[in-house]
Design an enzyme around this catalytic site. Structure first.
Site, PDB file in Angstrom:
ATOM      1  N   ARG A 190      -2.787 -14.133  -2.503  1.00 34.92           N
ATOM      2  CA  ARG A 190      -2.970 -14.452  -1.051  1.00 34.92           C
ATOM      3  C   ARG A 190      -3.275 -15.744  -0.706  1.00 34.92           C
ATOM      4  O   ARG A 190      -3.321 -16.501   0.252  1.00 34.92           O
ATOM      5  CB  ARG A 190      -3.176 -13.291  -0.402  1.00 34.92           C
ATOM      6  CG  ARG A 190      -3.287 -11.753  -0.371  1.00 34.92           C
ATOM      7  CD  ARG A 190      -3.553 -10.965   1.311  1.00 34.92           C
ATOM      8  NE  ARG A 190      -2.775  -9.970   0.521  1.00 34.92           N
ATOM      9  CZ  ARG A 190      -2.452  -8.827   0.570  1.00 34.92           C
ATOM     10  NH1 ARG A 190      -1.389  -9.795   1.429  1.00 34.92           N
ATOM     11  NH2 ARG A 190      -2.050  -8.069   0.437  1.00 34.92           N
ATOM     12  N   SER A 229       0.718  -1.465  -0.202  1.00 33.42           N
ATOM     13  CA  SER A 229      -0.332  -0.180  -0.600  1.00 33.42           C
ATOM     14  C   SER A 229       0.931   1.429   0.244  1.00 33.42           C
ATOM     15  O   SER A 229       0.402   2.398  -0.310  1.00 33.42           O
ATOM     16  CB  SER A 229      -0.837  -0.050   1.454  1.00 33.42           C
ATOM     17  OG  SER A 229      -2.221  -0.913   0.730  1.00 33.42           O
ATOM     18  N   GLN A 281      -9.673   2.605  -0.647  1.00 35.92           N
ATOM     19  CA  GLN A 281      -9.249   2.671  -2.202  1.00 35.92           C
ATOM     20  C   GLN A 281      -9.967   3.494  -2.473  1.00 35.92           C
ATOM     21  O   GLN A 281      -9.140   5.117  -3.093  1.00 35.92           O
ATOM     22  CB  GLN A 281      -8.706   1.391  -2.818  1.00 35.92           C
ATOM     23  CG  GLN A 281      -8.017   0.537  -2.649  1.00 35.92           C
ATOM     24  CD  GLN A 281      -8.372  -0.859  -3.285  1.00 35.92           C
ATOM     25  OE1 GLN A 281      -9.650  -1.161  -3.720  1.00 35.92           O
ATOM     26  NE2 GLN A 281      -6.776  -1.615  -3.080  1.00 35.92           N
ATOM     27  N   ASP A 298      -7.400  -8.517   3.864  1.00 35.09           N
ATOM     28  CA  ASP A 298      -5.903  -9.016   3.204  1.00 35.09           C
ATOM     29  C   ASP A 298      -5.725 -10.209   4.403  1.00 35.09           C
ATOM     30  O   ASP A 298      -5.468 -11.398   3.525  1.00 35.09           O
ATOM     31  CB  ASP A 298      -4.891  -7.296   3.001  1.00 35.09           C
ATOM     32  CG  ASP A 298      -5.056  -7.199   2.728  1.00 35.09           C
ATOM     33  OD1 ASP A 298      -6.043  -6.712   1.654  1.00 35.09           O
ATOM     34  OD2 ASP A 298      -4.199  -6.024   1.868  1.00 35.09           O
ATOM     35  N   ARG A 348     -12.486  -6.451 -11.635  1.00 35.94           N
ATOM     36  CA  ARG A 348     -13.689  -6.123 -10.760  1.00 35.94           C
ATOM     37  C   ARG A 348     -14.281  -5.053 -10.252  1.00 35.94           C
ATOM     38  O   ARG A 348     -13.736  -3.684 -11.731  1.00 35.94           O
ATOM     39  CB  ARG A 348     -11.761  -6.088  -9.481  1.00 35.94           C
ATOM     40  CG  ARG A 348     -11.851  -7.601  -9.105  1.00 35.94           C
ATOM     41  CD  ARG A 348     -10.386  -7.280  -8.423  1.00 35.94           C
ATOM     42  NE  ARG A 348     -10.369  -6.376  -7.032  1.00 35.94           N
ATOM     43  CZ  ARG A 348      -9.580  -6.367  -6.300  1.00 35.94           C
ATOM     44  NH1 ARG A 348      -8.309  -6.459  -6.974  1.00 35.94           N
ATOM     45  NH2 ARG A 348      -9.745  -6.470  -5.589  1.00 35.94           N
ATOM     46  N   LYS A 386     -11.673  -9.075  -3.971  1.00 30.74           N
ATOM     47  CA  LYS A 386     -10.833  -9.382  -3.935  1.00 30.74           C
ATOM     48  C   LYS A 386     -10.154  -9.320  -5.017  1.00 30.74           C
ATOM     49  O   LYS A 386     -11.292  -9.753  -5.675  1.00 30.74           O
ATOM     50  CB  LYS A 386      -9.926  -9.736  -2.751  1.00 30.74           C
ATOM     51  CG  LYS A 386     -10.621  -8.745  -1.261  1.00 30.74           C
ATOM     52  CD  LYS A 386      -9.588  -7.509  -1.548  1.00 30.74           C
ATOM     53  CE  LYS A 386     -10.440  -6.764  -0.630  1.00 30.74           C
ATOM     54  NZ  LYS A 386     -10.207  -5.253  -0.168  1.00 30.74           N
ATOM     55  N   ARG A 430     -12.079 -14.258  -2.559  1.00 31.23           N
ATOM     56  CA  ARG A 430     -11.691 -15.181  -1.502  1.00 31.23           C
ATOM     57  C   ARG A 430     -12.428 -15.918  -0.719  1.00 31.23           C
ATOM     58  O   ARG A 430     -12.057 -17.085  -0.061  1.00 31.23           O
ATOM     59  CB  ARG A 430     -11.025 -14.271  -0.410  1.00 31.23           C
ATOM     60  CG  ARG A 430      -9.432 -13.420  -1.757  1.00 31.23           C
ATOM     61  CD  ARG A 430      -8.827 -12.241  -0.664  1.00 31.23           C
ATOM     62  NE  ARG A 430      -7.431 -12.374  -1.489  1.00 31.23           N
ATOM     63  CZ  ARG A 430      -7.026 -11.291  -1.309  1.00 31.23           C
ATOM     64  NH1 ARG A 430      -7.483 -10.525  -0.226  1.00 31.23           N
ATOM     65  NH2 ARG A 430      -5.932 -11.147  -2.341  1.00 31.23           N
ATOM     66  N   GLY A 461      -5.495  -3.212  -7.600  1.00 29.27           N
ATOM     67  CA  GLY A 461      -7.036  -2.722  -7.311  1.00 29.27           C
ATOM     68  C   GLY A 461      -6.796  -1.142  -7.017  1.00 29.27           C
ATOM     69  O   GLY A 461      -7.296  -0.011  -7.446  1.00 29.27           O
ATOM     70  N   ARG A 496       2.138   4.127  -2.982  1.00 27.60           N
ATOM     71  CA  ARG A 496       1.642   6.101  -3.034  1.00 27.60           C
ATOM     72  C   ARG A 496       2.826   5.989  -3.058  1.00 27.60           C
ATOM     73  O   ARG A 496       2.695   7.842  -3.144  1.00 27.60           O
ATOM     74  CB  ARG A 496       0.810   5.709  -1.663  1.00 27.60           C
ATOM     75  CG  ARG A 496      -0.466   5.398  -1.187  1.00 27.60           C
ATOM     76  CD  ARG A 496      -1.284   5.159   0.440  1.00 27.60           C
ATOM     77  NE  ARG A 496      -2.493   4.283   0.106  1.00 27.60           N
ATOM     78  CZ  ARG A 496      -3.285   3.939   0.260  1.00 27.60           C
ATOM     79  NH1 ARG A 496      -2.385   2.465  -0.529  1.00 27.60           N
ATOM     80  NH2 ARG A 496      -4.425   3.767   0.282  1.00 27.60           N
TER      81      ARG A 496
END
Ligand code: S3P
Length: 430
Positions: free
Chosen positions: A388, A25, A169, A316, A122, A343, A347, A94, A29
């Site tokens: 994941r 993340s 997000q 997550d 998505r 996701k 999931r 995403g 950024r």
């Protein structure tokens, strides 16, 4: 498509994790926010995963000069962001697509955001709808819900928006739009989602604050921001795979070094602690956010747990937490987690399908699931292209052995995952 076999080892280990992947993340950024300055940003320990490298390439396509020496990255922004001569490919990310949508909505020019087949499936409405409401010009399949997204930069109006979902997000996309709006904007969410955007932008000099009623106030920029000078901490969601491996392997211990201890990111460790693992957090510094070490020690068989609050703080980690639940005594319950359905894969479906293959009994709900703790059995599981899911079942393999199909996705967030895993188990066919 690569696959991997993890051999059951079940032997105790003591692991010092000082090479957990840098935070995804924060790395995304860094790539984007550096474009809001007029001076070079210096980033150490940038995540060299596919997702964040896509964000960096997009920054370059928008006119930034990027120099990279290993994980040390300098991003020199252009005087004015330029219209790219090709589509902007966010890969599997995403975060990349949604945040860039907010940033580019107010920039002069035409931009096409696209991604891989998973990302193109998505939902993007959650950002395109509020952006359209403030004057953005965005289109995509299903009335702007699915990428590729075509954005034509426009003049943005200020807003007061209470988001129906707790999503960093969405919040970040709206904050980036708010910085370019005609006057002060307000954003609210029911539970504070991860707040790296607010912390980093404030550190760069943006006027972003939170008032007594919980509204985030965003003042438009009237000058470029200060550059970023940051060492990205380790990603707690990547470290969490090894926390779970430790909590389910007798007499094991692990220390994860230099990880962000941001309270919106470590909730899963607190749940694992509630299940019985011994976990301590040691804060060492505070640069944009608290950073330190997390120690995990096996402390007997885990107990079942019920997870229904603060879901955005552990969303997550739920796939890896589900592996811990499947080794626990009793029935664990996850509720209010329908976000898991959208996701990198659905999931809820992919975790439960994998666990059932491993002979664990589960019950599926629309917004969560139940896992009846038992004995994991070796099986072949499919990652559905979701990093994941692949890594969670690799960790399960430490206690039961496991064959996982489609593991290339792990490179999106944790390219050295198997290097660390190989310290605690044996891996074949990689
Ligand atoms: C992220 C926010 C979360 C998280 C994702 C990264 C971010 O998504 O699941 O992996 O960097 O802002 P949502 O904001 O959609 O909940």
């Amino acid at each position: 498509m690569r696959s991997v076999t993890i051999l059951q080892t079940k032997q105790s280990f003591s692991l010092l994790c000082d090479t957990i992947a840098p935070d995804k993340s924060i790395s995304h950024r860094c790539a984007m926010f550096s474009l809001l300055s007029n001076q070079p940003s210096h980033i150490k320990n940038f995540l060299l995963g596919e997702d964040t490298l896509s964000s960096l390439s997009i920054a370059e396509q928008l006119g930034a000069t990027v120099s990279k020496e290993g994980a040390e990255v300098t991003i020199t922004p252009p005087e004015k962001l330029t219209e790219p001569n090709n589509v902007l490919d966010c890969g599997n990310a995403g975060t990349g697509m949604r945040l860039y949508a907010g940033l580019l909505a107010g920039i002069e020019g035409s931009f096409i955001l696209t991604g891989d087949k998973y990302l193109r499936g998505r939902p993007m409405k959650r950002v395109t709808n509020p952006l359209l409401d403030i004057g953005a010009k965005i289109d995509g399949r299903e009335e702007g819900n699915l990428a590729p997204l075509a954005i034509r930069g426009a003049t943005l109006k200020s807003f007061k928006y209470h988001s129906p979902i707790d999503s960093a997000q969405v919040k970040s996309a709206l904050i980036l739009a708010g910085l370019q709006a005609d006057s002060k904007s307000y954003y609210k969410e029911s539970l504070l989602s991860r707040d790296h955007t607010e912390r980093m932008l404030r550190g760069m000099g943006a006027d972003i604050s939170i008032n007594d009623e919980g509204w985030i106030e965003i003042k438009p920029l009237n000058e470029p921001l200060k550059p970023l000078n940051i060492t990205v901490p380790a990603d707690p969601s990547s470290g969490f795979f090894f926390a779970v491996a430790t909590a389910i392997t007798a007499n094991s211990q692990t220390t994860i070094k230099n990880v962000t201890l941001n309270p919106t990111r470590i909730e899963a460790y607190k749940i694992l602690k509630e299940m019985g693992a011994e976990i301590t957090f040691i804060e060492k510094e505070n640069i944009y956010e608290p950073i330190g070490d997390i120690s995990i020690r096996y402390s007997g068989k885990l107990k079942a747990v019920s997870v229904e609050k603060n879901i955005a703080w552990l969303i997550d980690e739920l796939p890896a937490l589900s592996i811990a639940m499947s080794c626990a005594e009793g029935t664990s319950i996850v509720k209010n987690a329908k976000e898991l359905r959208v996701k990198e894969s659905d999931r809820i479906a992919s975790v439960l399908e994998g666990l059932q293959s491993c002979s664990i009994k589960t019950v599926e709900h629309n917004d969560g699931y139940e896992i009846i703790g038992g004995e994991l059995q070796k099986a072949t599981v499919n990652s559905y292209g979701d990093h994941r899911i692949a890594m969670s079942f690799a960790i399960a393999g430490v206690v039961s052995g496991m064959h996982i199909n489609d593991i290339d996705c792990i490179d999106t967030s944790f390219p050295n995952f198997f290097d660390i895993l190989s310290k605690i188990t044996t891996i074949e066919n990689k």
